[in-house]
Design a protein around this motif. Sequence first.
Motif, short mmCIF file in Angstrom:
data_model
loop_
_atom_site.label_atom_id
_atom_site.label_comp_id
_atom_site.label_asym_id
_atom_site.label_seq_id
_atom_site.Cartn_x
_atom_site.Cartn_y
_atom_site.Cartn_z
N ALA A 1 0.86 -1.19 0.00
CA ALA A 1 0.00 0.00 0.00
C ALA A 1 0.89 1.23 0.00
O ALA A 1 1.79 1.35 0.83
N VAL A 2 0.66 2.13 -0.94
CA VAL A 2 1.35 3.42 -0.93
C VAL A 2 0.42 4.42 -0.24
O VAL A 2 -0.61 4.81 -0.79
N ALA A 3 0.78 4.79 0.99
CA ALA A 3 -0.06 5.70 1.78
C ALA A 3 0.25 7.13 1.41
O ALA A 3 1.41 7.55 1.37
N MET A 4 -0.79 7.91 1.15
CA MET A 4 -0.62 9.29 0.70
C MET A 4 -1.76 10.15 1.23
O MET A 4 -2.79 9.64 1.66
N GLY A 5 -1.55 11.46 1.20
CA GLY A 5 -2.59 12.37 1.66
C GLY A 5 -2.23 13.01 2.98
O GLY A 5 -1.31 13.81 3.06
N GLY A 6 -2.98 12.66 4.01
CA GLY A 6 -2.73 13.23 5.33
C GLY A 6 -3.77 14.27 5.70
O GLY A 6 -4.73 14.54 4.97
N TYR A 7 -3.55 14.87 6.87
CA TYR A 7 -4.54 15.76 7.48
C TYR A 7 -4.16 17.23 7.40
O TYR A 7 -4.85 18.08 7.95
N SER A 8 -3.06 17.56 6.75
CA SER A 8 -2.55 18.93 6.78
C SER A 8 -2.64 19.60 5.42
O SER A 8 -3.14 19.03 4.45
N SER A 9 -2.10 20.81 5.35
CA SER A 9 -2.08 21.57 4.10
C SER A 9 -1.26 20.88 3.03
O SER A 9 -1.34 21.23 1.85
N GLU A 10 -0.44 19.92 3.43
CA GLU A 10 0.45 19.23 2.49
C GLU A 10 -0.19 18.04 1.80
O GLU A 10 0.48 17.32 1.05
N ALA A 11 -1.48 17.81 2.03
CA ALA A 11 -2.13 16.60 1.51
C ALA A 11 -1.99 16.46 0.00
O ALA A 11 -1.68 15.38 -0.52
N ASP A 12 -2.24 17.54 -0.73
CA ASP A 12 -2.18 17.46 -2.20
C ASP A 12 -0.77 17.14 -2.68
O ASP A 12 -0.58 16.38 -3.64
N ILE A 13 0.24 17.72 -2.03
CA ILE A 13 1.63 17.44 -2.40
C ILE A 13 1.96 15.98 -2.10
O ILE A 13 2.63 15.30 -2.89
N SER A 14 1.48 15.50 -0.97
CA SER A 14 1.71 14.10 -0.60
C SER A 14 1.12 13.16 -1.64
O SER A 14 1.73 12.14 -2.00
N ILE A 15 -0.07 13.49 -2.14
CA ILE A 15 -0.71 12.63 -3.14
C ILE A 15 0.12 12.59 -4.42
O ILE A 15 0.27 11.55 -5.07
N LYS A 16 0.73 13.72 -4.78
CA LYS A 16 1.62 13.74 -5.94
C LYS A 16 2.82 12.84 -5.72
O LYS A 16 3.25 12.09 -6.61
N SER A 17 3.41 12.89 -4.53
CA SER A 17 4.52 11.99 -4.19
C SER A 17 4.07 10.54 -4.26
O SER A 17 4.76 9.69 -4.83
N GLY A 18 2.90 10.26 -3.67
CA GLY A 18 2.40 8.90 -3.65
C GLY A 18 2.16 8.35 -5.04
O GLY A 18 2.43 7.16 -5.30
#
Length: 329
Positions: free
Chosen positions: A6-23
């Motif tokens: 599982a590639v976990a991405m997103g999160g609860y902060s302002s960085e969620a969209d950036i995290s999804i790009k990394s994921g």
Amino acid sequence: MTKTIAVAMGGYSSEADISIKSGEVVYQHLSSVSNYIVYRAHILKNNWFVKLDSGEEIPIDKSDFSVSINGQSIFFDCVFNTIHGSPGEDGLFQGYLQTLKIPQTACDYYQAALTFNKRDCISVLKAHGIKTAKNVYVNKGDDIDPEKIVNLVGLPCFVKANRAGSSYGISKVKKVEDIMSALEHSFKEDEEVIIESFLDGTEVSVGVINFDGEAKALPVTEIISENEFFDFEAKYLGKSQEITPANLSKEQTEEVQNLAVKIFKLLKLKGLTRSEFIFHNDQPHFLECNACPGLTEASLLPQQAKAAGISLQRLFSYAVEVAIDNFEG
């Protein structure tokens, strides 16, 4: 043997969209590994789900981090953690997976909480003689004396949200009367703030990873921002030059790489990390450590891996294998 990842991405902060790009980048590269079955796991504040290539969203059962697809229960051999901010970078997600005995690629929960808290991390490293900027700590609700703060750290100075990344909640302050508005900006991201003296010098970034059985420093990146500092625009909207390898002498390169590895070992980190420094008065001063750094094609650590001759498929798959092999459940 086939492994389900599982590639976990997103999160609860302002960085969620950036995290999804990394994921998404990690998902694409791991999906090309022959013995991996890979799923996107979106971890959002109000919803945890696996997103299929069709776009269908399958709810994650939080009791065991499983999903049911076409009547079949899917369990994961490992989680590749690309969550920036809470809960993947502050230790909450790591602790959750630890209780379920599921390996994950980032550092353990205590180390994640420590590195995510800039104030605590700096305090620990200072005790080991590692140079940092002068700093002052402020909490929301404190009585604040801007003049006193400036007397301690000088001007210009940086006002930063203590537990935030991607340059959210950060301001460069040049006048004492701007301290309060900068603090309000930071308090939008966190109730804790760190105010640091300005360090004039060359800013660099050093990735350190578990690779080939050791902590390995990657080639150094020099950061030249077109803005006042390496802010969100500079990081993600092309408002900077990122030079890998950096324009440093051999001695400077070895010094900052050795320092980054020392920090990696002191903090007992794992997986893929990146630390930031400024060469001030010709000596590297520590800024912060990212335990879940950006992993898009344009992010610093993938740039450094490429310069080291390490493909992203190899970088990411090796992180999975290390996490599984070294897991102590």
